[in-house]
Design an enzyme around this catalytic site. Structure first.
Site, mmCIF file in Angstrom:
data_model
loop_
_atom_site.group_PDB
_atom_site.id
_atom_site.type_symbol
_atom_site.label_atom_id
_atom_site.label_comp_id
_atom_site.label_asym_id
_atom_site.label_seq_id
_atom_site.Cartn_x
_atom_site.Cartn_y
_atom_site.Cartn_z
ATOM 1 N N SER A 179 2.957 -7.860 0.158
ATOM 2 C CA SER A 179 2.138 -7.001 -0.694
ATOM 3 C C SER A 179 3.005 -5.922 -1.369
ATOM 4 O O SER A 179 3.943 -6.266 -2.084
ATOM 5 C CB SER A 179 0.996 -6.402 0.142
ATOM 6 O OG SER A 179 -0.036 -5.915 -0.687
ATOM 7 N N ASP A 216 -1.142 12.174 1.186
ATOM 8 C CA ASP A 216 -1.090 12.930 -0.074
ATOM 9 C C ASP A 216 -0.135 12.269 -1.062
ATOM 10 O O ASP A 216 -0.460 12.094 -2.245
ATOM 11 C CB ASP A 216 -0.642 14.377 0.176
ATOM 12 C CG ASP A 216 -1.680 15.203 0.910
ATOM 13 O OD1 ASP A 216 -2.862 14.784 0.958
ATOM 14 O OD2 ASP A 216 -1.316 16.264 1.438
ATOM 15 N N HIS A 230 -5.316 -12.139 2.458
ATOM 16 C CA HIS A 230 -4.179 -11.338 2.008
ATOM 17 C C HIS A 230 -3.203 -11.036 3.146
ATOM 18 O O HIS A 230 -1.991 -11.043 2.944
ATOM 19 C CB HIS A 230 -4.695 -10.035 1.391
ATOM 20 C CG HIS A 230 -3.607 -9.169 0.853
ATOM 21 N ND1 HIS A 230 -2.697 -9.618 -0.082
ATOM 22 C CD2 HIS A 230 -3.273 -7.866 1.110
ATOM 23 C CE1 HIS A 230 -1.855 -8.639 -0.383
ATOM 24 N NE2 HIS A 230 -2.176 -7.577 0.325
#
Length: 268
Positions: free
Chosen positions: A97, A188, A247
């Site tokens: 991925s 973040d 996936h």
């Protein structure tokens, strides 16, 4: 003696990694978004019998430092700096991925480093689908730090229906100073530069080395429509479909995944 990362560009992150040691050309493994080297533990245990394996925590993941910037060129520079520090001139490289896009970028930018490339269920294209529900779930856990994993799962279930996805995300929970669970990922930094994660890999031209693209038959990440883009970036790629996998094909069909990787690496 390993070379130090001192003197390299200031934005380079010194990546945490698990190195099995051993002789011969190593296999370097890169996880996907919100994954870590820990996710590959069972595969590493199998591969280490035949070769040296290095499982890496990419920046803002696992035990690696948090830092701004998720561009694939930046992440590939982190990995190349690790190879330099470990005195690895050439390796086999596997990425799943997001890690697959990092691997493709590194192979394009420094092809001499990569002997053989394995890309797991990702194509060199931009993706439209997002992780909004995942970010909301993780932020909810952050706002209400749970005392245990059952409580964390209940919070995430408000946003994420699939138990397997919640279980995967929970691998990123660790005990904070007050003994409540907190995220170890740089949430973040990941959310701030999420646009770079869904973008195309960096690098120009094609990687001309041997490549294997493994895709899940129940996943839409590497559709038939994406195959021309795969061929343009990886002209020597063999595309293999694990029919019963989604996936997370290495977790859903571990034996078939393991066998496909081993066959490819053995075909020198």
């Amino acid at each position: 003696m390993h070379r130090s990362l001192e003197g390299l560009a200031r934005h380079i992150v010194e990546l945490h990694h698990v190195d099995t040691g051993g002789e011969g050309r190593p296999l370097v493994v890169l996880h996907g978004l919100f994954g870590s080297a820990d996710n590959w533990r069972s595969h590493v245990k199998q591969w280490r019998a035949q070769r040296r394996v290095i499982a890496v925590d990419l920046r803002n993941h696992g035990k690696s430092p948090h830092a701004s910037g998720m561009r694939y060129a930046t992440q590939a520079e982190d990995v190349e700096a690790l190879l330099e520090a470990l005195n690895i001139e050439r390796c086999d490289l596997l990425g799943h991925s997001m890690g697959g896009k990092v691997a493709m970028t590194l192979a394009r930018q420094s092809p001499a480093r990569v002997a053989r490339l394995i890309v797991a269920d990702i194509a060199p294209i931009a993706y439209q689908h997002g992780h909004d529900a995942i970010f909301r779930a993780m932020r909810a856990v952050e706002a209400r730090p749970p005392a245990d994993r059952k409580a964390a799962d209940r919070i995430m279930a408000e946003f994420i229906e699939m138990p397997a996805t919640r279980m995967f995300l929970a691998t990123n929970l660790v005990r904070g100073e007050d003994e409540r669970l907190v995220w170890r990922v740089g949430l973040d930094q990941i959310e701030e530069d999420y646009a770079s994660i869904v973008a195309v890999p960096d690098g120009d031209g094609a990687y001309e080395g041997p490549a294997l693209v493994l895709r899940g038959g129940r996943s839409d990440y590497v559709s038939d429509e994406a195959l021309p883009a795969v061929e343009a970036v990886l002209p020597r790629a063999h595309v293999e479909t694990l029919a019963e996998a989604g996936h997370w094909l290495h977790a859903e069909q571990p034996e078939a995944f393991q066998a496909a990787v081993s066959r490819f690496l053995a075909a020198e």
